[in-house]
Design an enzyme around this catalytic site. Structure first.
Site, PDB file in Angstrom:
ATOM      1  N   CYS A 151       0.836  -1.198   0.000  1.00 10.65           N
ATOM      2  CA  CYS A 151       0.000   0.000   0.000  1.00 10.65           C
ATOM      3  C   CYS A 151       0.874   1.253   0.000  1.00 10.65           C
ATOM      4  CB  CYS A 151      -0.925   0.001   1.221  1.00 10.65           C
ATOM      5  SG  CYS A 151      -0.009  -0.009   2.788  1.00 10.65           S
ATOM      6  N   CYS A 194       3.175   1.656   3.029  1.00  9.57           N
ATOM      7  CA  CYS A 194       4.467   0.946   2.956  1.00  9.57           C
ATOM      8  C   CYS A 194       5.480   1.765   2.149  1.00  9.57           C
ATOM      9  CB  CYS A 194       4.274  -0.424   2.318  1.00  9.57           C
ATOM     10  SG  CYS A 194       3.170  -1.535   3.206  1.00  9.57           S
ATOM     11  N   ASP A 218       4.826  25.186 -29.822  1.00 14.58           N
ATOM     12  CA  ASP A 218       5.915  25.624 -30.682  1.00 14.58           C
ATOM     13  C   ASP A 218       5.580  25.127 -32.088  1.00 14.58           C
ATOM     14  OD1 ASP A 218       8.536  26.518 -31.494  1.00 14.58           O
ATOM     15  OD2 ASP A 218       9.111  24.411 -31.486  1.00 14.58           O
ATOM     16  N   ASP A 249       9.772  21.252 -28.550  1.00 12.41           N
ATOM     17  CA  ASP A 249      10.759  20.190 -28.747  1.00 12.41           C
ATOM     18  C   ASP A 249      12.200  20.664 -28.711  1.00 12.41           C
ATOM     19  OD1 ASP A 249      10.665  21.562 -31.276  1.00 12.41           O
ATOM     20  OD2 ASP A 249      11.638  19.810 -32.161  1.00 12.41           O
ATOM     21  N   ASP A 257      13.102  25.694 -26.261  1.00 13.88           N
ATOM     22  CA  ASP A 257      11.790  25.546 -25.624  1.00 13.88           C
ATOM     23  C   ASP A 257      11.899  25.081 -24.178  1.00 13.88           C
ATOM     24  OD1 ASP A 257      10.183  26.216 -27.883  1.00 13.88           O
ATOM     25  OD2 ASP A 257      10.605  24.240 -28.729  1.00 13.88           O
TER      26      ASP A 257
END
Length: 728
Positions: A30, A33, A438, A622, A626
């Site tokens: 869970c 943990c 872009d 990309d 950017d």
């Protein structure tokens, strides 16, 4: 002993003086943990990172080189109640399959016992209101005990062992109240049977175990299905490669032995082990993993091939540019790991709640016992009510609420070509109300394309394509690729900076600059019509033609833009490219707001301006320029062809030549965010309703078991709805 393991084979250099180690950890069930392990191991001096992947029970550790013995981590995990060993993907998948089969076997035993005990309980229930003799009732109770006690001892082992490990480590987890509830229900039932009481709760105990196992098996099965994506990637990796050790001699070597510049041989039916470029041969290549297209692509000299692609028809010689650990497939695998480890503020909220939940559950049950005793109830009735409270308030639903949705949504996005690279990416992508694109390499494909083939005769296209194969210039490569040229013309020479030339059928033939080919007037006419195109000219004898070469818009860009607007998102282009090119792209796609000639600083300024207006921007770009804008935006995405810096900064990376994954990411993320909120509310509302009813003594342990397990199953079933693409 685990400490005797030689870890040297498993240690990896993480760069900048850091060492990386993956450990498989047993007993992680869970979010509590996960938080416990990360909190304790991160506190060790010189440890820089400790992250748990709930999906495959993996712990990723990084620490300062030379500062720690890896055996320390195994010992510390043992102290916390977890068993750990070096992670190996094949072993982990085998262990997870065995774990799922074990849960299913235990579920089968519990369900079989529950059905039989329920059949025995029916005459007891009816006999209590009729004329059943006490001896007959005792017989049915002892028979139920004979069925349930051994079945519970076997079936409840996952909960008992997990709770015991937590208690040994002086802590608690969700399995502690579960185990206490089961043991108390069984012990009370035995005592009641010994005392010839009318009621025993063997049916409640075994039904509780069956419900819990069903929920845990569903959770395990869901994780395994999502992990199948990672397993499929691993299966695509070729472990060996055929390397040329001389011009005529080949040898099969491990993929890890290939270095950039080596030449490898790829034959039909083989998986490519390297990223590289074809230098000889032609073949159809299945590269659906990279491009998203199911149709095979043609690879020829100059074509790029990637690790994991399948060679279909011909033999290729490939010059490697990247091999083991550095290929695009490896990069995708690393991004997938980020996706499977996705964490969020909702998950952190659930972790904090579940960490406090166990002691609250114990306190509530104990106070219920004291309250009923003070009210005058018998110890028997008080303990039964306390057991019902303990069972009905188990925090399993809360613990599963967010991780279940995260896991399913991450798998769905990966199947759609989107790899998450940030823990809270799903939430932030779901919240965006504006998308900034872009242009170059994002709305357009990264490769150049010839745009005026329709106006050029086929025989000219064929000749120009074969001629272009003798040039390494990217514009010439675009002509060769678009023409589908396979064999270069013989006797062609290259004039650097001008083009290539030679003779064909007794006439001079050229490809290159317009002035080199005597086609200046034709080039000027084309540039007047299309000022943003790059021009390459062709001449053969007295024949002159010019090719317009430019980046082509992604095929589905217009559909995606209109789809985003239908989702209520504003769309704009912010590009550093020249105004005519940006204007043409915007007009073609129907985008009314655009900016051209924008610097990286200006892009950030635009995003900050929109943020001040209350907008939440998704930046899609990309290039290296950017990267700052991607980092500044509320959420960000990059194509897989982006620079490594942009990919590292982006919250998500999308595969293929289509733009559709951008819209899919928003749709799936919005749906996932709704499901996260729904699951949290389901868990909260369930407890608000169920706890007072249980405290009031209005439910039996059996009903409490059904209600608690039902809430967990409901949360997981609701999370599974994130698998569909859906609409918003």
């Amino acid at each position: 002993m685990q400490a005797d393991i030689d870890f040297s084979h498993y240690l990896k250099n993480a760069g900048t003086g850091l060492i990386h180690l993956d450990l498989a950890v047993e007993g992680i069930n869970c979010a509590g943990c996960m938080a416990k392990i990360e909190r304790n191991l991160s506190a060790i001096p010189d440890v820089t990172s400790a992250r748990v992947n709930l999906t495959d029970s993996r712990l990723a550790l990084e620490w300062k080189a030379g500062a720690l013995d890896p055996a320390l981590f195994v010992s510390r995990l043992a102290e916390l109640g977890f068993k750990a060993y070096p992670f190996e993907r094949d072993d982990a998948e085998t262990l997870e399959a065995q774990r799922a089969q074990g849960l299913l076997r235990r579920l089968g035993v519990a369900a079989f016992a529950a059905m039989n005990v329920m059949m025995l309980s029916i005459p007891v229930w009816s006999g209590n209101v009729s004329d059943m003799l006490p001896e007959q009732r005792d017989f049915f109770h002892w028979l139920s005990a004979l069925i349930v006690l051994p079945a519970a001892a076997y079936s409840a082992q996952p909960f008992f062992s997990s709770a015991l490990s937590a208690l040994r480590a002086r802590g608690v987890n969700m399995d502690v109240p579960i185990s206490i509830g089961i043991v108390l229900a069984l012990a009370t039932s035995v005592i009641e049977t010994i005392n010839h009481a009318e009621h025993a709760y063997f049916d409640a105990a075994i039904m509780l175990i069956a419900f819990l196992l069903a929920g845990r098996y569903l959770d395990q099965n869901m994780r395994r299905r999502t992990r199948a994506f990672a397993g499929n990637l691993a299966a695509l990796k070729a472990e060996t490669a055929t390397k040329f050790i001389s011009a005529t001699e080949i040898r099969t070597v491990p993929a890890a032995a290939i270095r950039p510049g080596d030449i490898v041989l790829l034959r039909p039916g083989e998986r490519c082990a390297v990223d590289g470029n074809v230098i000889e041969g032609r073949s159809e290549v299945d590269q659906s993993l990279i491009t998203g297209e199911t149709l095979p692509a043609m690879a020829a000299p100059g074509s790029a091939v990637f690790a994991g692609t399948l060679i279909r028809s011909g033999t290729l010689r490939v010059r490697a540019s990247a091999a083991s650990g550095g290929t695009l497939l490896d990069e995708i695998s690393r991004l997938l790991d980020h996706a499977l480890q996705a964490r969020s503020r909702y998950l952190r909220l659930a972790e904090r709640a579940s960490r406090l939940y166990a002691p609250v559950v114990h306190a509530t049950a104990f106070l219920t016992l004291l309250g009923w005793l003070a009210y005058g109830a018998t110890f028997h009735d008080s303990i039964v009510t306390a057991i019902a409270v303990l069972i009905i308030t188990c925090p399993c639903a809360l613990g599963l609420a967010i991780p279940a949705v995260q896991t399913v949504a991450s798998g769905t996005l990966f199947g759609s070509g989107v790899l998450l690279n940030a823990g809270d990416a799903i939430e932030r992508i779901a919240e965006v109300d504006r998308v900034i694109f872009d242009k170059t390499g994002t709305l357009t494909l990264p490769e150049l394309d010839v745009t005026n083939f329709a106006s050029i005769p086929d025989d000219v296209i064929e000749l120009a394509g074969r001629l272009a194969l003798s040039s390494r210039h990217p514009v010439a490569a675009a002509v060769a690729r678009a023409a589908g040229a396979a064999a270069p013309l013989p006797g062609i020479e290259e004039d650097p900076g001008q083009g290539v030339h030679g003779y064909h059928q007794g006439h001079p033939i050229r490809l290159g600059r317009p002035s080199f080919c005597g086609a200046d007037s034709l080039a000027n006419e084309l540039l007047h019509r299309d000022p943003e195109a790059s021009v390459v000219a062709f001449s053969h004898g007295d024949t002159r033609h010019v090719f317009a070469v430019r980046q082509k818009l992604r095929a589905d860009a217009a559909d995606v833009v209109s789809g985003l607007e239908r989702l209520g998102l504003a769309v704009e282009i912010v590009s550093g490219d020249r105004e005519p090119a940006v204007r043409l792209a915007a007009e073609t796609l129907g985008i009314h707001e655009w900016r051209a000639g924008v610097s990286p600083v200006d892009k950030i300024a635009r995003i900050e301006e929109l943020a001040r207006q209350g907008c939440k921007v998704l930046m899609v770009g990309d290039g290296l320029n950017d990267a700052p804008a991607l980092a500044a935006a509320h959420a960000s995405m990059s194509p897989v062809s982006a620079t490594h810096v942009s990919q590292a900064v982006a919250d998500a990376v999308f595969l293929g030549e289509r733009l559709a994954p951008v819209r899919t990411a928003i749709v799936v993320s919005r749906k996932a965010l709704r499901l996260m909120r729904q699951n949290l509310w389901l868990a909260v509302v369930y407890n608000v309703i169920a706890v007072p009813i249980a405290i009031a003594g209005l439910v039996t342990p059996l009903i409490a078991a059904a209600a608690m397990s039902g809430s967990s199953v409901l949360v997981m079933l609701n999370a599974m709805r994130a698998r569909g693409r859906g609409t918003v």
